[in-house]
Design a protein around this motif. Structure first.
Motif, mmCIF file in Angstrom:
data_model
loop_
_atom_site.group_PDB
_atom_site.id
_atom_site.type_symbol
_atom_site.label_atom_id
_atom_site.label_comp_id
_atom_site.label_asym_id
_atom_site.label_seq_id
_atom_site.Cartn_x
_atom_site.Cartn_y
_atom_site.Cartn_z
ATOM 1 N N ILE A 1 2.953 6.059 -3.231
ATOM 2 C CA ILE A 1 4.238 6.791 -3.536
ATOM 3 C C ILE A 1 4.233 7.038 -4.930
ATOM 4 O O ILE A 1 4.141 8.064 -5.644
ATOM 5 N N LEU A 2 3.735 6.016 -5.532
ATOM 6 C CA LEU A 2 3.732 5.981 -7.166
ATOM 7 C C LEU A 2 2.462 6.906 -7.617
ATOM 8 O O LEU A 2 2.658 7.517 -8.492
ATOM 9 N N GLY B 1 0.659 -1.068 0.043
ATOM 10 C CA GLY B 1 -0.238 0.009 0.076
ATOM 11 C C GLY B 1 0.925 1.247 0.040
ATOM 12 O O GLY B 1 0.494 2.093 -0.706
ATOM 13 N N GLY B 2 1.960 1.219 0.771
ATOM 14 C CA GLY B 2 2.927 2.496 0.548
ATOM 15 C C GLY B 2 3.638 2.762 -0.685
ATOM 16 O O GLY B 2 3.589 3.836 -1.122
ATOM 17 N N VAL C 1 3.763 10.575 -7.016
ATOM 18 C CA VAL C 1 4.873 10.753 -8.153
ATOM 19 C C VAL C 1 3.908 11.251 -9.624
ATOM 20 O O VAL C 1 4.142 12.123 -10.310
ATOM 21 N N LEU C 2 2.873 10.374 -9.775
ATOM 22 C CA LEU C 2 2.011 10.649 -10.745
ATOM 23 C C LEU C 2 1.175 11.887 -10.962
ATOM 24 O O LEU C 2 1.499 12.511 -11.982
ATOM 25 N N VAL C 3 0.711 12.137 -9.661
ATOM 26 C CA VAL C 3 0.081 13.453 -9.564
ATOM 27 C C VAL C 3 0.895 14.634 -9.773
ATOM 28 O O VAL C 3 0.645 15.500 -10.357
ATOM 29 N N LEU C 4 2.181 14.493 -9.304
ATOM 30 C CA LEU C 4 2.982 15.643 -9.203
ATOM 31 C C LEU C 4 3.553 15.789 -10.692
ATOM 32 O O LEU C 4 3.670 16.906 -11.076
ATOM 33 N N ALA C 5 3.730 14.760 -11.364
ATOM 34 C CA ALA C 5 4.176 14.924 -12.833
ATOM 35 C C ALA C 5 2.983 15.500 -13.530
ATOM 36 O O ALA C 5 3.299 16.432 -14.563
#
Length: 149
Positions: A27-28, A22-23, A31-35
């Motif tokens: 994190i994935l 789940g962690g 990272v996707l939202v920030l990209a």
């Protein structure tokens, strides 16, 4: 006879394994939202506007008289050029263009001029020289005659 069977593996993973999986997913996802946010910010805020320079509109074509140019090894080139002017360009004197043609093509080998890649390279060099000489009033150059001997 009594046989002992091994306990069946459980279909559920332990709590530690669930927490690790789940962690990684969180994190994935972050990272996707920030990209995506970074890409959207660049698109709306930092990309070039495209309004810096309007495209030049083609105007008249100025055809120049062909000239003969000495090449290497006693060969010569008879070349004619036409200049694509931008719309609204004043009447231009072709002497700068002919001088650039002579300067760029003189002394070249006939072999270099018969290959399409060599002609293309020299035409590009000539176009660049004409853009500078005529301060942007010439937007293209055409060969109207090109004979080597």
């Amino acid at each position: 006879m009594s046989t002992k069977t091994a306990p069946a593996p459980s279909d559920t993973a332990s709590d530690d394994e669930k927490a690790k999986g789940g962690g990684k997913k969180k994190i994935l996802l972050i990272v996707l939202v920030l990209a995506l946010l970074g890409g959207a910010a660049w698109f709306f805020l930092l990309r070039p506007s495209g309004e810096a320079e309007p495209e030049a509109v083609p105007g008249e074509v100025l055809v120049l008289e062909p000239v003969q140019i000495n090449l290497a090894e006693s060969h010569y080139l008879r070349i004619g050029v036409a200049l694509q002017l931008i719309e609204g360009a004043e009447e231009l004197d072709g002497s700068k263009a002919l001088d650039a043609v002579i300067e760029i093509f003189s002394g070249r080998s006939a072999e270099e001029l018969t290959k399409p890649a060599g002609r293309h390279k020299l035409k590009k060099e000539l176009s660049h020289a004409l853009e500078e000489s005529y301060h942007g009033e010439v937007m293209g150059v055409y060969f109207t005659e090109f004979v080597t001997q």
